[in-house]
Design an enzyme around this catalytic site. Structure first.
Site, short mmCIF file in Angstrom:
data_model
loop_
_atom_site.label_atom_id
_atom_site.label_comp_id
_atom_site.label_asym_id
_atom_site.label_seq_id
_atom_site.Cartn_x
_atom_site.Cartn_y
_atom_site.Cartn_z
N ASP A 117 0.87 -1.18 0.00
CA ASP A 117 0.00 0.00 0.00
C ASP A 117 0.91 1.23 0.00
OD1 ASP A 117 -1.65 2.16 0.58
OD2 ASP A 117 -3.02 0.94 1.77
N TYR A 123 -5.67 11.20 -2.91
CA TYR A 123 -5.97 12.51 -2.28
C TYR A 123 -4.92 12.96 -1.27
CZ TYR A 123 -8.20 9.30 1.10
OH TYR A 123 -8.45 8.28 1.96
C1 LIG Z 1 -5.30 6.97 3.62
C2 LIG Z 1 -5.17 5.49 3.62
C3 LIG Z 1 -6.21 4.69 3.15
C4 LIG Z 1 -7.49 5.32 2.73
O1 LIG Z 1 -8.39 4.41 2.20
P1 LIG Z 1 -9.73 4.96 1.52
O2 LIG Z 1 -10.31 3.78 0.91
O3 LIG Z 1 -9.34 6.06 0.58
O4 LIG Z 1 -10.56 5.54 2.60
C5 LIG Z 1 -6.01 3.31 3.13
N1 LIG Z 1 -4.84 2.77 3.55
C6 LIG Z 1 -3.83 3.51 4.00
C7 LIG Z 1 -2.56 2.87 4.45
C8 LIG Z 1 -3.96 4.89 4.07
O5 LIG Z 1 -2.96 5.65 4.54
#
Ligand SMILES: *Cc1c(COP(=O)(O)O)cnc(C)c1O
Length: 455
Positions: free
Chosen positions: A226, A251
């Site tokens: 990720d 974002y």
């Molecule tokens: C910000 C973030 C998310 C956000 O997930 P959304 O599906 O956009 O809400 C997921 N995983 C990590 C590690 C993040 O930092």
């Protein structure tokens, strides 16, 4: 708000002696201004609509608005939608926007053309990627049904993994502590997948992507990264590390706007070998090999394209494209390597100044000191008052955020230093405000203690 505050001149007696900068002398406001004046990346800041009087240290949660975004979205609305109507799916290239924005993002993460799509949210992309990885692993070695991750990973990643593990008879194994020590022991012969966030959202600690990927592969597992806190902030080389899958966020450091589409990447080595029955759990017509053939059965598109599901949000993809281009604008100036050098200089300066000026106020550094183990944020902790301290800073125009701790991890005061628009003088003022909030006890104001829905 930020300027005009009395600048105290602290002694640096408490600065740690093993720091390269503080071993010389404590940087002054003038030093920081000189660093900004000499910074070749400084003009990149002019791409953004940053409100006056604000020092924005939360681009790791929501990147700022690029000047060009409103005009671009207006053009897609008025010309593309208003005048072009349905013709714009072809004439304005809407249909291929997920691939085109994906390819732009690919330039920031070591991916080649055709390997990345911009689509859906990080959570949903993770669901698709993990389900596909589980499917592949079942074929390679059905006995491997453990997914390893970190307890301190972002919760949505763990929730998605937990649900898929439950439905597919896998076990989620969470490691604690320093992963360099605890990960090897978790990589037994039962492990089918390792899913990690490259830069930890709480601590800012960064994994060695190549080394961890190699260890996962040596143990027979697929590796999923990720990149939510990496893409656009630190150099990433997915192909160089030979990772299997990746997802990331639009974002944060990509400045795509609130709820911007996220992205997904598949290693081309894996993607080229996908068979006709290698499906993600979400199969929609945009992931079909021939969407407009309207066949009643699912026939997946090649490679990463099968991760597209339904009709994509064109207004949001257009805004994301503008955001990604604000990062690509650094390419002629040295690209992510130059951004990384500046980011490390900013975080190093912040740590040095906090240690010098805020010593004795109960703050401790959570983020690793070693530059190669740090992303683009610095996290501090304090036994009490963390939330109110951040609120007091926000009231002074210094925007960071707070993440509450639990039995396993401390409260976090989090400060992101996006090198595209944060300057050295910003860092100096941010620490000056932190010092004043602590020194005056301003954070004890009862009005600052009330938690809001979004911290
Ligand atoms: C910000 C973030 C998310 C956000 O997930 P959304 O599906 O956009 O809400 C997921 N995983 C990590 C590690 C993040 O930092």
């Amino acid at each position: 708000m930020v300027t005009g505050c009395p600048a105290s001149t602290p002694s640096c007696a408490n600065a740690s002696i093993d720091r390269p900068i503080s071993s010389q002398r404590c940087p002054t406001l003038d030093d920081c201004r000189a660093l900004d004046a000499a910074d070749p990346l400084r003009p990149l800041r002019d791409q953004f609509d940053l409100p006056a009087g604000v020092i924005y240290l939360d681009g790791n949660s929501l990147g700022p608005l690029p000047h060009a975004t409103a005009a671009r979205v207006q053009d897609v609305v008025r010309a593309g939608w208003g005048q072009g109507l349905i013709r714009s799916w072809n004439a304005a290239g809407w249909f291929t926007l997920p691939q085109r924005v994906g390819d732009l993002i690919g330039r920031l993460i070591g991916a080649g053309p055709g390997e990345t799509v911009a689509t859906d949210s990080t959570s949903i992309n993770l669901f698709k990627v993990l389900s596909l990885a589980m499917h592949l692993q079942r074929r390679r070695d059905a006995g491997r049904r453990v997914l390893v991750s970190e307890r301190s990973n972002f919760p949505t990643d763990l929730y998605v993994a937990e649900a898929l593990c439950r439905d597919h008879g896998w076990t989620l194994r969470l490691i604690d502590g320093d992963p360099r020590e605890t990960l090897p022991a978790a990589l037994g012969p039962d492990v089918g997948m390792v899913m990690l966030t490259h830069v930890n959202y709480r601590t800012g600690a960064m994994h060695d992507m190549a080394a961890v990927t190699a260890a996962a592969h040596a143990a027979g597992a697929l590796m999923v990264w990720d990149l939510a806190h990496s893409a656009g902030a630190v150099p990433v080389d997915l192909n160089g590390a030979d990772a299997d899958f990746a997802v990331g966020c639009g974002y944060k450091y990509l400045n795509g706007g609130p709820g911007a589409p996220a992205f997904a990447w598949v290693n081309p080595r894996l993607g080229a070998g996908f068979g006709a029955d290698d499906w993600p759990a979400l199969t929609g017509w945009w992931g079909h090999a021939a969407p407009f053939a309207f066949t009643p059965d699912f026939q997946p598109a090649p490679g990463v394209q099968r991760l597209l599901c339904g009709t994509q949000p064109i207004l949001s993809l257009a805004a994301l494209e503008v955001g990604v281009r604000t990062v690509l604008a650094a390419e002629p100036l040295g690209g992510l390597a130059a951004l990384r050098r500046k980011s490390l200089a900013l975080t190093e300066l912040f740590i040095t100044l906090v240690e010098a000026r805020c010593a004795g106020h109960g703050l401790a550094l959570v983020t690793p000191r070693a530059p190669e183990r740090r992303g683009s944020q610095v996290c501090l902790t304090r036994a009490e008052g963390g939330y109110a301290i951040v609120q007091a800073l926000i009231a002074r125009g210094v925007i960071g955020d707070f993440r509450a701790g639990d039995a396993h991890q401390p409260d976090i005061l989090r400060f992101g230093f996006a090198p595209l628009y944060v300057g050295f003088e910003d860092v100096w003022h941010a620490v000056d405000h932190l010092y004043q909030v602590l020194q005056t006890g301003a954070w004890r104001d009862p009005a600052l203690q009330r938690p809001q829905a979004v911290t």
